[in-house]
Design an enzyme around this catalytic site. Structure first.
Site, PDB file in Angstrom:
ATOM      1  N   ASP A 127       0.820  -1.223   0.000  1.00  0.00           N
ATOM      2  CA  ASP A 127       0.000   0.000   0.000  1.00  0.00           C
ATOM      3  C   ASP A 127       0.852   1.270   0.000  1.00  0.00           C
ATOM      4  O   ASP A 127       0.700   2.140   0.867  1.00  0.00           O
ATOM      5  CB  ASP A 127      -0.939   0.019   1.204  1.00  0.00           C
ATOM      6  CG  ASP A 127      -1.730  -1.258   1.373  1.00  0.00           C
ATOM      7  OD1 ASP A 127      -2.031  -1.894   0.348  1.00  0.00           O
ATOM      8  OD2 ASP A 127      -2.057  -1.611   2.516  1.00  0.00           O
ATOM      9  N   GLU A 149     -11.274  -1.277  -4.013  1.00  0.00           N
ATOM     10  CA  GLU A 149     -10.631  -0.614  -2.878  1.00  0.00           C
ATOM     11  C   GLU A 149      -9.465   0.240  -3.361  1.00  0.00           C
ATOM     12  O   GLU A 149      -9.223   0.360  -4.559  1.00  0.00           O
ATOM     13  CB  GLU A 149     -10.151  -1.647  -1.858  1.00  0.00           C
ATOM     14  CG  GLU A 149      -9.114  -2.624  -2.392  1.00  0.00           C
ATOM     15  CD  GLU A 149      -8.732  -3.693  -1.372  1.00  0.00           C
ATOM     16  OE1 GLU A 149      -9.406  -3.814  -0.331  1.00  0.00           O
ATOM     17  OE2 GLU A 149      -7.741  -4.413  -1.621  1.00  0.00           O
TER      18      GLU A 149
END
Length: 340
Positions: A40, A211
């Site tokens: 991420d 997402e």
């Protein structure tokens, strides 16, 4: 000077010359991955410096560098450690730094236990000029109080003078992850109800997940939202894209148009499996656009720390849409961002 000494000197000069040439040949290039681990990844540039963050799972850290290609040389600074107990004590995910109202705000996903079901998004505030310094103050959870469900991967989007918050969450009825947007009252408060702007609909979005929403603008100011789809535990994790219709209200679901095809997918021969959860940044001279994302180097590595950050330059189509290309091959020379 003796003959043997002269020969030694000539050899030394030749070795030095070859070494310098080799060094010159490698100047201006780097290789992916940037770090051995970095799920991420997020990058923001402020006053000539890049601030990089990624998921560690247990605290928040920042690396500060003037050159993204030198990220591995940047010192890792722990800026926040969660409390022993509480709603944001465990599973610290997807940190993002944003500069709002001359302060730094850090958005992160966290929960109260090792189960992801209570996972929500929280906000920290810092008035220091450099986010790697100063004191971070908790502003609590950012949420739609009328729909306080699972909510992760929050990002801030400024459009026509207003700030919007976009995140991935549940609808309270099932566990499908959809993308939502709401207008912000402050960096930690929402003033409008959330609006669903995307849900899995195409075969490459299977596993019921949208997402990691991230915003991107072209030179004309057209707005794109790049998101992650499918499940990070599969090699099918990929990036999709939506475009905001010009001049429309971002709080209207019909304002967003999703592409039926993904824009970045696995490339096994390049050592890139399950690419996803990206960010965007400009080169130091502002002339190039770059993407940073994570991927696994081998098949079936899932959602663990093996995910590592890679970066590559992106291009633009004639219609203004971005061209992300394919994941560049790991451990091969890539030209550094212009201005480095």
């Amino acid at each position: 000077m003796k003959g043997s000494q002269l020969l030694s000197l000539i050899c030394l000069l030749l070795v030095s010359s070859v070494g310098s040439a080799m060094k010159a040949d490698t100047t201006g290039i780097f290789t992916n991955p940037l770090l051995g681990s970095g799920p991420d990844p997020w990058v923001i540039r402020h006053k000539g410096m890049y601030y990089y963050m990624h998921t560690t799972g247990h605290h928040l850290v920042i690396r500060k560098t003037g050159k993204m290609s030198d990220l591995s040389r940047a010192k890792e600074v722990v800026i926040w450690t969660p409390p022993a107990k509480g709603p944001d004590a465990r599973d610290i995910w997807a940190p993002e730094l944003h500069r709002l109202n001359n302060k730094w705000y850090l958005y992160y996903s966290a929960g109260s236990s090792d189960s992801i079901h209570p996972q929500h998004t929280f906000v920290l505030e810092n008035s220091a000029a450099d986010p790697a310094t100063g004191t971070w103050t908790s502003r609590g959870q950012i949420r739609d109080t009328a729909a306080d469900f699972f909510a992760i991967d929050g990002t801030v989007f400024r459009y026509q003078g207003k700030n919007y918050f976009i995140w991935s969450g549940h609808n309270g009825k099932d566990v499908v992850q959809r993308l939502y947007i709401a207008r912000m009252k402050s960096p930690w408060e929402l003033v409008s109800p959330r609006v669903e702007i995307a849900a899995p609909q195409y075969p490459w979005e299977h596993n019921g997940i949208n997402e990691g929403p991230e915003m991107l603008r072209n030179a004309k100011g057209d707005v794109f939202l790049v998101f992650s789809a499918s499940g990070c535990w599969t090699d099918n994790y990929a990036l999709g894209i939506m475009r905001l219709r010009h001049g429309t209200d971002p709080l209207q679901a019909g304002s967003w148009v999703k592409s039926p095809e993904p824009v970045l997918t696995s490339k096994p021969e390049n050592g890139a499996y399950a690419p996803g959860h990206n960010g965007f940044f400009k080169s130091p001279d502002g002339k190039e656009d770059w993407i940073i994302y994570h991927a696994n180097s081998k098949a079936a590595q899932g959602c663990g720390p093996q995910r590592n950050p890679r970066m590559q330059r992106i291009g633009w189509n004639t219609d203004g849409s971005p061209v992300l290309g394919e994941p560049v091959k790991i451990n091969t020379p890539v030209k550094k961002p212009s201005g480095e």
